[in-house]
Design an enzyme around this catalytic site. Sequence first.
Site, mmCIF file in Angstrom:
data_model
loop_
_atom_site.group_PDB
_atom_site.id
_atom_site.type_symbol
_atom_site.label_atom_id
_atom_site.label_comp_id
_atom_site.label_asym_id
_atom_site.label_seq_id
_atom_site.Cartn_x
_atom_site.Cartn_y
_atom_site.Cartn_z
ATOM 1 N N GLN A 164 -16.642 25.787 0.695
ATOM 2 C CA GLN A 164 -16.545 26.845 -0.321
ATOM 3 C C GLN A 164 -15.099 27.000 -0.790
ATOM 4 O O GLN A 164 -14.820 27.138 -1.977
ATOM 5 C CB GLN A 164 -17.039 28.177 0.247
ATOM 6 C CG GLN A 164 -18.512 28.188 0.625
ATOM 7 C CD GLN A 164 -18.937 29.546 1.168
ATOM 8 O OE1 GLN A 164 -18.539 30.578 0.635
ATOM 9 N NE2 GLN A 164 -19.727 29.542 2.240
ATOM 10 N N GLY A 205 0.515 -12.018 8.075
ATOM 11 C CA GLY A 205 1.524 -11.062 8.522
ATOM 12 C C GLY A 205 2.900 -11.403 7.993
ATOM 13 O O GLY A 205 3.098 -12.437 7.341
ATOM 14 N N CYS A 260 -2.887 -17.617 5.844
ATOM 15 C CA CYS A 260 -1.535 -17.336 5.342
ATOM 16 C C CYS A 260 -0.506 -17.536 6.456
ATOM 17 O O CYS A 260 -0.254 -18.667 6.845
ATOM 18 C CB CYS A 260 -1.483 -15.960 4.706
ATOM 19 S SG CYS A 260 -0.223 -15.881 3.424
ATOM 20 N N HIS A 283 -5.844 -16.268 0.913
ATOM 21 C CA HIS A 283 -6.613 -15.239 1.626
ATOM 22 C C HIS A 283 -8.083 -15.278 1.210
ATOM 23 O O HIS A 283 -8.472 -14.584 0.273
ATOM 24 C CB HIS A 283 -6.058 -13.849 1.309
ATOM 25 C CG HIS A 283 -4.703 -13.590 1.872
ATOM 26 N ND1 HIS A 283 -4.517 -12.909 3.050
ATOM 27 C CD2 HIS A 283 -3.465 -13.923 1.416
ATOM 28 C CE1 HIS A 283 -3.214 -12.829 3.310
ATOM 29 N NE2 HIS A 283 -2.554 -13.440 2.336
ATOM 30 N N GLU A 329 -10.477 -13.904 2.640
ATOM 31 C CA GLU A 329 -11.149 -12.629 2.954
ATOM 32 C C GLU A 329 -11.240 -11.698 1.745
ATOM 33 O O GLU A 329 -12.113 -10.836 1.693
ATOM 34 C CB GLU A 329 -10.434 -11.928 4.124
ATOM 35 C CG GLU A 329 -9.058 -11.318 3.837
ATOM 36 C CD GLU A 329 -7.894 -12.297 3.994
ATOM 37 O OE1 GLU A 329 -8.126 -13.526 3.872
ATOM 38 O OE2 GLU A 329 -6.758 -11.836 4.205
HETATM 39 N N1 GLN Z 1 5.110 -13.886 5.744
HETATM 40 C C1 GLN Z 1 4.513 -15.035 5.176
HETATM 41 C C2 GLN Z 1 5.035 -15.330 3.782
HETATM 42 O O1 GLN Z 1 5.566 -14.476 3.127
HETATM 43 C C3 GLN Z 1 2.998 -14.936 5.170
HETATM 44 C C4 GLN Z 1 2.454 -13.826 4.351
HETATM 45 C C5 GLN Z 1 1.026 -13.482 4.656
HETATM 46 O O2 GLN Z 1 0.521 -13.797 5.713
HETATM 47 N N2 GLN Z 1 0.359 -12.790 3.735
HETATM 48 O O3 GLN Z 1 4.908 -16.434 3.313
#
Ligand code: GLN
Length: 538
Positions: free
Chosen positions: A195, A357, A384, A510, A512
């Site tokens: 509310q 990463g 990656c 990527h 995913e």
């Molecule tokens: N750090 C890595 C690069 O810049 C991989 C990047 C990632 O995994 N998205 O190439």
Amino acid sequence: MSTTKYIFVTGGVSSSLGKGIIAASLAKLLQARGYRVTIQKLDPYINIDPGTLNPYEHGECYVTDDGAETDLDLGHYERFLNVPTSQANNVTTGRIYQSVIEKERRGEFLGKTVQVVPHITNEIKERIQILGKSGDYDIVITEIGGTVGDIESLPYIESVRQLKWELGNQNCLVIHLTLIPYLSAAGELKTKPTQHSVKTLMESGIQADILVCRTEHHLSEELRHKLALFCNVGKDAVIESIDASTIYDVPNLMLEEGLDKVTLQKLGLKDTGSPPLTAWNEFVKRHKNPRAHVTIGLIGKYVELQDSYKSILESFIHAGAANEVKVKVQSIHSEFLDASNVASQMQELDAVLVAPGFGERGIEGKVEAVRYARENKLPFLGICLGMQMAVIEYSRNVLGLKDANSTEMNENTAFPVIDLMEEQKTITDKGGTMRLGAWACELKDDSIVKDVYGVSNIEERHRHRFEYNNAYRTQLEAAGLKTTGINPQTNLVEIVEIEDHPWFVGVQYHPEYKSTVANPHSLFVSLVAAALNYSNNR
Ligand code: GLN
């Protein structure tokens, strides 16, 4: 006169109620009825995009074909609708202000004081209507980030109020998502916070049209009546959103509650009958009734926060359903993985995925995980940074290039097997400057990826600065690390595979980001199949 209908989804009482899932579920139902729908997210922070944010801060950064670094909710939109999104689908306060300030510098407001109202709100209204005016959509759903009452959301709420006034109630609808907390001591669901949040919205001049109520327990008739009366909405506009065991149940839950019906009614759109969710329901059935299970290790350094690897986790759900297999993802923190414990941590796994990463933390653990997968013929997918670690591991342990590394981790390494592209060397700005978005890739014959994709030319999304160093290609290939995917324009290596291994694939892109319920990504589907095979042969 615009014929596009606009639906706004605001949040009240608490954050993390799942506005993105509600928006995506409603969109799915409307799409299944034949409407062309897209979803947009407005984020109230000052960053231009989430590309410079840490995953702990924001969860995964999702990337679109056009190279926009966006909120992870866009991933849900694509996974539910199977329609690509773009930069126009994610707008931040930073981007709004940047654009207004650039216009001011160009002299577009010459002589005027530039203000939040009308300049910022006009810019917001324009960004909301860009998708509608494209003519590609009958309905645009705009999710407003944050919670009603936040200082930083105010210009967005004011823009919605103005649009409602300008376009009329028959063209604009506000859905307010709130929480109905359960007080266990009293044994009761409580409506008061809702509310209050509806009232807060009214202070900004907006009457919510539909309430979607997140709850752990079913709402009684009496409680629905109370909510309707005190929040000033129709009884059919009080929608229960009970906790679900999977987000993929939410479209059906919303269908049962009639969210799509009341939405169509209020927007004066034809009710084309119950939406056929045949393929969707088939997927849910397969997801919930697996015939076998596999355990796949996810090696990453952000594993404490599930949202950091959202698209990867969802891809495993799609691929699991495709194989009628339950994928148990076991998170393994790369920072605490080393030669002494890698076997004990990985021996139960049926496959491994080494995650993307940035930066040095946890990379030696990733290299150990790659070595274990290579030596034990464990199915392996490196994404990656994960692919880069595979190249580094092979260089060090098979080629014998001691301390081979990426120049991201060690600028002075004697063997920079992963290095910056020439074009990247002069770039100093961090925001929006990586290799981003869809890039073409040509697949080699006699490779796993050629089999998996079933075609020779693919496009996948990228987000990285560093690359496989072609200076080492001849050596690496001769030693058995094949390059099976190449970008034809730049000759950059996109995919590596180990010749003498049942399923070892590293991809610079990527996959995913492109897995959806309707279209599970074939690499994930194949990895899960390889995991099942590995588990059966144990
Ligand atoms: N750090 C890595 C690069 O810049 C991989 C990047 C990632 O995994 N998205 O190439």
